[in-house]
Design an enzyme around this catalytic site. Structure first.
Site, PDB file in Angstrom:
ATOM      1  CB  SER A 137      -2.315   5.382  -5.492  1.00  0.00           C
ATOM      2  OG  SER A 137      -3.273   6.135  -6.551  1.00  0.00           O
ATOM      3  CE1 TYR A 150      -4.460   0.302  -6.112  1.00  0.00           C
ATOM      4  CE2 TYR A 150      -5.327   2.819  -6.471  1.00  0.00           C
ATOM      5  CZ  TYR A 150      -4.396   1.853  -6.662  1.00  0.00           C
ATOM      6  OH  TYR A 150      -3.068   2.186  -6.982  1.00  0.00           O
TER       7      TYR A 150
HETATM    8  P1  NDP Z   1       1.592  -3.764 -12.312  1.00  0.00           P
HETATM    9  O1  NDP Z   1       0.469  -4.418 -12.349  1.00  0.00           O
HETATM   10  O2  NDP Z   1       2.272  -3.578 -13.738  1.00  0.00           O
HETATM   11  O3  NDP Z   1       2.500  -4.292 -11.134  1.00  0.00           O
HETATM   12  C1  NDP Z   1       1.976  -5.068 -10.144  1.00  0.00           C
HETATM   13  C2  NDP Z   1       3.100  -5.757  -9.572  1.00  0.00           C
HETATM   14  O4  NDP Z   1       2.679  -6.284  -8.213  1.00  0.00           O
HETATM   15  C3  NDP Z   1       3.403  -7.071 -10.208  1.00  0.00           C
HETATM   16  O5  NDP Z   1       4.866  -7.285 -10.527  1.00  0.00           O
HETATM   17  C4  NDP Z   1       2.712  -8.211  -9.647  1.00  0.00           C
HETATM   18  O6  NDP Z   1       3.456  -9.382  -9.561  1.00  0.00           O
HETATM   19  C5  NDP Z   1       2.917  -7.656  -8.126  1.00  0.00           C
HETATM   20  N1  NDP Z   1       1.857  -8.109  -7.219  1.00  0.00           N
HETATM   21  C6  NDP Z   1       0.578  -8.297  -7.313  1.00  0.00           C
HETATM   22  N2  NDP Z   1       0.089  -8.851  -6.285  1.00  0.00           N
HETATM   23  C7  NDP Z   1       1.207  -9.447  -5.580  1.00  0.00           C
HETATM   24  C8  NDP Z   1       1.049 -10.488  -4.649  1.00  0.00           C
HETATM   25  N3  NDP Z   1       0.077 -11.022  -3.928  1.00  0.00           N
HETATM   26  N4  NDP Z   1       2.607 -10.668  -4.209  1.00  0.00           N
HETATM   27  C9  NDP Z   1       3.557 -10.356  -4.671  1.00  0.00           C
HETATM   28  N5  NDP Z   1       3.415  -9.297  -5.851  1.00  0.00           N
HETATM   29  C10 NDP Z   1       2.255  -9.310  -6.172  1.00  0.00           C
HETATM   30  O7  NDP Z   1       1.229  -2.462 -11.792  1.00  0.00           O
HETATM   31  P2  NDP Z   1       2.125  -0.960 -11.657  1.00  0.00           P
HETATM   32  O8  NDP Z   1       3.444  -1.354 -11.659  1.00  0.00           O
HETATM   33  O9  NDP Z   1       1.560  -0.111 -12.242  1.00  0.00           O
HETATM   34  O10 NDP Z   1       1.838  -0.695 -10.158  1.00  0.00           O
HETATM   35  C11 NDP Z   1       2.734  -0.845  -9.033  1.00  0.00           C
HETATM   36  C12 NDP Z   1       2.155  -0.326  -7.835  1.00  0.00           C
HETATM   37  O11 NDP Z   1       2.055   1.213  -8.303  1.00  0.00           O
HETATM   38  C13 NDP Z   1       1.073  -0.726  -7.400  1.00  0.00           C
HETATM   39  O12 NDP Z   1       1.148  -0.713  -5.891  1.00  0.00           O
HETATM   40  C14 NDP Z   1       0.056   0.231  -7.751  1.00  0.00           C
HETATM   41  O13 NDP Z   1      -0.946   0.490  -6.970  1.00  0.00           O
HETATM   42  C15 NDP Z   1       0.799   1.554  -7.771  1.00  0.00           C
HETATM   43  N6  NDP Z   1       0.196   2.586  -8.575  1.00  0.00           N
HETATM   44  C16 NDP Z   1       0.179   2.311  -9.888  1.00  0.00           C
HETATM   45  C17 NDP Z   1      -0.344   3.374 -10.819  1.00  0.00           C
HETATM   46  C18 NDP Z   1      -0.615   3.338 -12.172  1.00  0.00           C
HETATM   47  O14 NDP Z   1      -1.287   4.078 -12.638  1.00  0.00           O
HETATM   48  N7  NDP Z   1      -0.201   2.294 -12.936  1.00  0.00           N
HETATM   49  C19 NDP Z   1      -0.527   4.735 -10.218  1.00  0.00           C
HETATM   50  C20 NDP Z   1      -0.199   5.077  -8.682  1.00  0.00           C
HETATM   51  C21 NDP Z   1       0.142   3.769  -7.864  1.00  0.00           C
HETATM   52  P3  NDP Z   1       2.941 -10.738  -9.938  1.00  0.00           P
HETATM   53  O15 NDP Z   1       1.703 -10.761 -10.315  1.00  0.00           O
HETATM   54  O16 NDP Z   1       4.098 -11.702 -10.457  1.00  0.00           O
HETATM   55  O17 NDP Z   1       2.893 -11.241  -8.405  1.00  0.00           O
HETATM   56  C1  8X3 Z   2      -3.536   4.431  -9.594  1.00  0.00           C
HETATM   57  C2  8X3 Z   2      -3.788   5.648 -10.073  1.00  0.00           C
HETATM   58  O1  8X3 Z   2      -5.775   7.145 -10.452  1.00  0.00           O
HETATM   59  O2  8X3 Z   2      -5.995   4.789 -11.335  1.00  0.00           O
HETATM   60  O3  8X3 Z   2      -3.085   4.429  -8.325  1.00  0.00           O
HETATM   61  O4  8X3 Z   2      -6.318   5.387  -8.888  1.00  0.00           O
HETATM   62  S1  8X3 Z   2      -5.713   5.666 -10.094  1.00  0.00           S
END
Ligand code: NDP
Ligand code: 8X3
Length: 283
Positions: A137, A150
């Site tokens: 991120s 985070y």
């Molecule tokens: P979502 O919350 O939509 O997806 C997160 C996914 O992670 C879900 O499928 C969830 O599935 C899974 N997850 C969470 N905890 C666990 C666990 N303990 N075991 C297995 N699976 C797990 O968020 P995003 O798609 O936005 O995020 C995906 C990634 O991208 C993350 O690592 C996030 O930090 C990163 N990210 C997101 C950004 C944003 O702005 N959205 C920007 C930068 C990075 P389930 O609950 O079914 O287990």
């Molecule tokens: C998710 C993006 O800017 O909310 O990783 O941390 S931010």
């Protein structure tokens, strides 16, 4: 050979699963919510296999990897591991944050990612090819108020990715760290704000954020680059997002403390106005 995508039940992971299957690859989607994986499996057909895995629990990871060993042959070898499962919990300052939230973030974003990588790597090294893609991120590079654990977990992802490159030198295994900025259309903020849908919605309103499909396209492109090429890190932001000035806190003899930005803007009210607008725009 297959692509193993963690966090496939929503957001980036679900979008990546769709893009990779559409592009002709076999995909194993892992997450905790079996019903979401089943629904994706119905949508994507035989090229997709869902596997329940809690990355915060290494016994669950081992159990899921055993399950993958028993899947049809096309899914048994993992050519690409996309470490996407992750979360943020809360935006409180460090001195008010909930310790159990911090533990969950560390167990998921740090320990889970590292353990699964450790378990999958030997087969890639033995084959002399493979790809580890980590979803970091911008929070791993740029600090912001409330980012605390985070951001630190994503800084781990960045440095771990680079150190993997060093260890994997000569093995043919590639490693990339993808660092997205503000991205809507996923459950990320809904989870971070503990189910407060309205707060999550407002964060992206009129902000033109990235979408999960943008990240999925980026990751698919990376996977399809020539095997002699390694993108070490890739930072992606929406055009609407950039960088803020660093605030300076000034003490004054008359007690009227103030904050000043590098561009000369100052004054308590104007700064608070900026912070309020920034927080509204970003979270
Ligand atoms: P979502 O919350 O939509 O997806 C997160 C996914 O992670 C879900 O499928 C969830 O599935 C899974 N997850 C969470 N905890 C666990 C666990 N303990 N075991 C297995 N699976 C797990 O968020 P995003 O798609 O936005 O995020 C995906 C990634 O991208 C993350 O690592 C996030 O930090 C990163 N990210 C997101 C950004 C944003 O702005 N959205 C920007 C930068 C990075 P389930 O609950 O079914 O287990
Ligand atoms: C998710 C993006 O800017 O909310 O990783 O941390 S931010």
């Amino acid at each position: 050979m297959a692509v193993l995508i963690t966090g496939a039940s929503s957001g980036f992971g679900a979008a990546m699963s769709r893009k990779f299957v559409q592009a002709g690859f076999y995909v194993i989607g892992a997450a905790r919510r079996a019903e979401k994986l089943e629904s994706l499996s119905r949508e994507l057909g035989e090229s997709f296999q869902g596997v329940v895995m809690d990355v915060a629990d290494r016994h669950s990871i081992d159990g899921a990897l055993d399950e993958i060993d028993g899947l049809p042959e096309a899914f048994r070898e993992i050519d690409c591991l996309i470490n996407n499962a992750g979360l943020a919990l809360g935006l409180e300052p460090a001195y008010q944050a909930d310790w159990s939230d911090w533990e969950t973030v560390i167990q998921t974003n740090v320990s889970g990612l590292a353990y699964l990588t450790r378990q999958v790597l030997p087969q890639m090294v033995a084959r002399g090819e493979g790809y580890i893609m980590n979803i970091g991120s911008i929070a791993g590079t740029y600090p912001y108020p409330g980012g605390n654990i985070y951001g630190a977990s994503k800084a781990f992802v960045r440095q771990f990715s680079l150190n993997l490159r060093a260890d994997l030198h000569g093995t043919g295994v590639r490693v990339s760290n993808i660092e997205p900025g503000l991205c809507g259309g996923s459950e990320f903020s809904y989870v971070r704000f503990r189910g407060d849908e309205e707060r999550a919605r407002q964060l992206y309103e009129n902000a033109g954020p990235l979408l999960p499909e943008d990240i999925a396209d980026t990751v698919l492109w990376l996977y399809q680059t020539p095997k002699h090429m390694n993108v070490n890190s890739l930072e992606v932001m929406p055009v609407s997002q950039s960088f803020g000035a660093l605030p300076v806190y000034r003490h004054s003899a008359d007690g009227a403390d103030s904050l000043q930005l590098q561009n000369g803007d100052s004054g308590r009210d104007s700064f608070l106005g900026k912070v309020t607008r920034w927080v509204r725009n970003n979270f």
